[in-house]
Scaffold this motif. Sequence first.
Motif, PDB file in Angstrom:
ATOM      1  N   GLU A   2      11.886   6.899   9.535  1.00  0.00           N
ATOM      2  CA  GLU A   2      11.812   8.366   9.554  1.00  0.00           C
ATOM      3  C   GLU A   2      12.189   8.968   8.201  1.00  0.00           C
ATOM      4  O   GLU A   2      11.641   9.971   7.794  1.00  0.00           O
ATOM      5  CB  GLU A   2      12.721   8.930  10.647  1.00  0.00           C
ATOM      6  N   THR A   3      13.138   8.362   7.522  1.00  0.00           N
ATOM      7  CA  THR A   3      13.614   8.927   6.253  1.00  0.00           C
ATOM      8  C   THR A   3      12.957   8.306   5.025  1.00  0.00           C
ATOM      9  O   THR A   3      12.985   8.892   3.958  1.00  0.00           O
ATOM     10  CB  THR A   3      15.144   8.770   6.131  1.00  0.00           C
ATOM     11  N   GLY A   4      12.389   7.134   5.161  1.00  0.00           N
ATOM     12  CA  GLY A   4      11.690   6.475   4.056  1.00  0.00           C
ATOM     13  C   GLY A   4      10.340   5.983   4.543  1.00  0.00           C
ATOM     14  O   GLY A   4      10.256   4.949   5.179  1.00  0.00           O
ATOM     15  N   ARG A   5       9.302   6.749   4.284  1.00  0.00           N
ATOM     16  CA  ARG A   5       7.963   6.431   4.789  1.00  0.00           C
ATOM     17  C   ARG A   5       7.213   5.610   3.737  1.00  0.00           C
ATOM     18  O   ARG A   5       6.278   6.091   3.106  1.00  0.00           O
ATOM     19  CB  ARG A   5       7.234   7.710   5.142  1.00  0.00           C
ATOM     20  N   TYR A   6       7.652   4.365   3.591  1.00  0.00           N
ATOM     21  CA  TYR A   6       7.143   3.507   2.521  1.00  0.00           C
ATOM     22  C   TYR A   6       5.843   2.817   2.904  1.00  0.00           C
ATOM     23  O   TYR A   6       5.687   2.329   4.014  1.00  0.00           O
ATOM     24  CB  TYR A   6       8.186   2.450   2.151  1.00  0.00           C
ATOM     25  N   THR A   7       4.929   2.792   1.959  1.00  0.00           N
ATOM     26  CA  THR A   7       3.647   2.125   2.102  1.00  0.00           C
ATOM     27  C   THR A   7       3.337   1.409   0.786  1.00  0.00           C
ATOM     28  O   THR A   7       3.538   1.973  -0.281  1.00  0.00           O
ATOM     29  CB  THR A   7       2.523   3.158   2.366  1.00  0.00           C
ATOM     30  N   MET A   8       2.861   0.175   0.894  1.00  0.00           N
ATOM     31  CA  MET A   8       2.463  -0.542  -0.314  1.00  0.00           C
ATOM     32  C   MET A   8       1.042  -0.121  -0.670  1.00  0.00           C
ATOM     33  O   MET A   8       0.144  -0.146   0.167  1.00  0.00           O
ATOM     34  CB  MET A   8       2.519  -2.057  -0.101  1.00  0.00           C
ATOM     35  N   PHE A   9       0.855   0.277  -1.901  1.00  0.00           N
ATOM     36  CA  PHE A   9      -0.433   0.717  -2.420  1.00  0.00           C
ATOM     37  C   PHE A   9      -1.038  -0.449  -3.190  1.00  0.00           C
ATOM     38  O   PHE A   9      -0.510  -0.852  -4.218  1.00  0.00           O
ATOM     39  CB  PHE A   9      -0.209   1.933  -3.326  1.00  0.00           C
ATOM     40  N   PHE A  10      -2.103  -1.018  -2.655  1.00  0.00           N
ATOM     41  CA  PHE A  10      -2.794  -2.137  -3.291  1.00  0.00           C
ATOM     42  C   PHE A  10      -3.999  -1.595  -4.044  1.00  0.00           C
ATOM     43  O   PHE A  10      -4.919  -1.043  -3.442  1.00  0.00           O
ATOM     44  CB  PHE A  10      -3.290  -3.138  -2.247  1.00  0.00           C
ATOM     45  N   ASN A  11      -4.007  -1.744  -5.359  1.00  0.00           N
ATOM     46  CA  ASN A  11      -5.120  -1.270  -6.164  1.00  0.00           C
ATOM     47  C   ASN A  11      -5.269  -2.173  -7.389  1.00  0.00           C
ATOM     48  O   ASN A  11      -4.786  -1.847  -8.460  1.00  0.00           O
ATOM     49  CB  ASN A  11      -4.912   0.184  -6.579  1.00  0.00           C
ATOM     50  N   GLY A  12      -5.893  -3.312  -7.199  1.00  0.00           N
ATOM     51  CA  GLY A  12      -6.068  -4.245  -8.306  1.00  0.00           C
ATOM     52  C   GLY A  12      -4.730  -4.713  -8.851  1.00  0.00           C
ATOM     53  O   GLY A  12      -3.876  -5.184  -8.112  1.00  0.00           O
ATOM     54  N   ASP A  13      -4.537  -4.540 -10.148  1.00  0.00           N
ATOM     55  CA  ASP A  13      -3.278  -4.942 -10.771  1.00  0.00           C
ATOM     56  C   ASP A  13      -2.198  -3.866 -10.626  1.00  0.00           C
ATOM     57  O   ASP A  13      -1.048  -4.097 -10.973  1.00  0.00           O
ATOM     58  CB  ASP A  13      -3.493  -5.258 -12.247  1.00  0.00           C
TER      59      ASP A  13
END
Length: 76
Positions: free
Chosen positions: A47-58
Amino acid sequence: VAVSAQMTGATEEGFRLGDKMSDVLINFAKSGAPSSSALPEWKPFTETGRYTMFFNGDDCRLLDNHDGELIKIYNE
């Protein structure tokens, strides 16, 4: 990546990204933690840290609340 060359272009960057994503999926299956030495620490989505890994090449990075406006609309 080589098998799906028509979709990925089979570039060196694509191969590196595929290796990172494969590493993450294998580690997630083994330990429940999506991690890779080639990526920043992948923090859990809360709820307080809406983390998502962003994959975009390098350019792979951890983003916090990058879809905040969409989530707000969805929750309305």
